[in-house]
Design a protein around this motif. Structure first.
Motif, PDB file in Angstrom:
ATOM      1  N   LEU A  22      67.958 -12.995  25.843  1.00  0.00           N
ATOM      2  CA  LEU A  22      67.201 -12.020  26.623  1.00  0.00           C
ATOM      3  C   LEU A  22      66.132 -11.397  25.730  1.00  0.00           C
ATOM      4  CD1 LEU A  22      67.296 -10.451  29.399  1.00  0.00           C
ATOM      5  CD2 LEU A  22      68.731  -8.803  28.211  1.00  0.00           C
ATOM      6  N   ARG A  24      63.410  -8.299  25.702  1.00  0.00           N
ATOM      7  CA  ARG A  24      62.982  -7.056  26.364  1.00  0.00           C
ATOM      8  C   ARG A  24      61.722  -6.548  25.687  1.00  0.00           C
ATOM      9  NH1 ARG A  24      68.836  -4.477  26.606  1.00  0.00           N
ATOM     10  NH2 ARG A  24      69.537  -5.479  28.517  1.00  0.00           N
ATOM     11  N   HIS A  26      59.113  -3.541  25.227  1.00  0.00           N
ATOM     12  CA  HIS A  26      58.980  -2.091  25.338  1.00  0.00           C
ATOM     13  C   HIS A  26      57.552  -1.700  24.978  1.00  0.00           C
ATOM     14  CE1 HIS A  26      63.290  -2.656  24.040  1.00  0.00           C
ATOM     15  NE2 HIS A  26      63.415  -2.114  25.236  1.00  0.00           N
ATOM     16  N   GLU A  40      60.783   0.294  28.862  1.00  0.00           N
ATOM     17  CA  GLU A  40      60.761  -1.145  29.116  1.00  0.00           C
ATOM     18  C   GLU A  40      59.668  -1.496  30.119  1.00  0.00           C
ATOM     19  OE1 GLU A  40      63.763  -4.399  30.984  1.00  0.00           O
ATOM     20  OE2 GLU A  40      64.602  -3.072  29.442  1.00  0.00           O
ATOM     21  N   TYR A  42      58.916  -5.178  30.570  1.00  0.00           N
ATOM     22  CA  TYR A  42      59.174  -6.540  31.043  1.00  0.00           C
ATOM     23  C   TYR A  42      60.441  -7.061  30.385  1.00  0.00           C
ATOM     24  CZ  TYR A  42      58.751 -11.553  31.725  1.00  0.00           C
ATOM     25  OH  TYR A  42      59.009 -12.859  32.043  1.00  0.00           O
ATOM     26  N   GLU A  43      61.144  -7.950  31.114  1.00  0.00           N
ATOM     27  CA  GLU A  43      62.346  -8.577  30.589  1.00  0.00           C
ATOM     28  C   GLU A  43      62.316 -10.065  30.925  1.00  0.00           C
ATOM     29  OE1 GLU A  43      66.378  -6.583  30.719  1.00  0.00           O
ATOM     30  OE2 GLU A  43      66.648  -8.133  32.256  1.00  0.00           O
ATOM     31  N   ASP A  45      64.692 -13.294  30.906  1.00  0.00           N
ATOM     32  CA  ASP A  45      66.120 -13.586  30.866  1.00  0.00           C
ATOM     33  C   ASP A  45      66.373 -15.086  30.968  1.00  0.00           C
ATOM     34  OD1 ASP A  45      68.862 -13.699  31.102  1.00  0.00           O
ATOM     35  OD2 ASP A  45      68.985 -12.291  32.769  1.00  0.00           O
ATOM     36  N   GLU A  69      62.324  -6.909  21.841  1.00  0.00           N
ATOM     37  CA  GLU A  69      63.694  -6.838  21.333  1.00  0.00           C
ATOM     38  C   GLU A  69      64.441  -8.092  21.798  1.00  0.00           C
ATOM     39  OE1 GLU A  69      67.566  -3.886  21.835  1.00  0.00           O
ATOM     40  OE2 GLU A  69      65.951  -3.809  23.297  1.00  0.00           O
TER      41      GLU A  69
END
Length: 85
Positions: A22, A24, A26, A40, A42-43, A45, A69
């Motif tokens: 994942l 992340r 920020h 945050e 966008y993520e 996955d 991250e």
């Protein structure tokens, strides 16, 4: 110094090889990244299955700093993360 750029659009380019985990992203509006309030934006996955891809995502906002991250890393390689504004 903060550079206002040409607007509020930044593009993230991810190049991944068999990556499973994942990512992340920020951002902050603060000047000092060491004492910033991060949120945050966008993520990405790929915890379910490994991803080999070049992935693009647009981030909208006038951020002073952006960081990524890595969470739940299982396997693979993050070949590059590029932010264009």
């Amino acid at each position: 110094n903060y550079y206002p750029g040409q607007g509020s659009l930044q593009t993230v380019a991810l190049r991944l090889t068999n990556f499973q985990g994942l990512l992340r992203f920020h951002a902050t509006l603060d000047v000092d990244w060491r004492q910033a309030n991060w949120f945050e934006v966008y993520e990405y996955d790929s915890t379910g299955a490994p991803a080999t891809a070049v992935h693009y995502e647009n981030l909208v906002g006038n951020f002073t700093w952006v960081r990524v991250e890595v969470v739940d890393f299982e396997a693979g390689t993050i070949d590059s993360v590029v932010l264009v504004y």
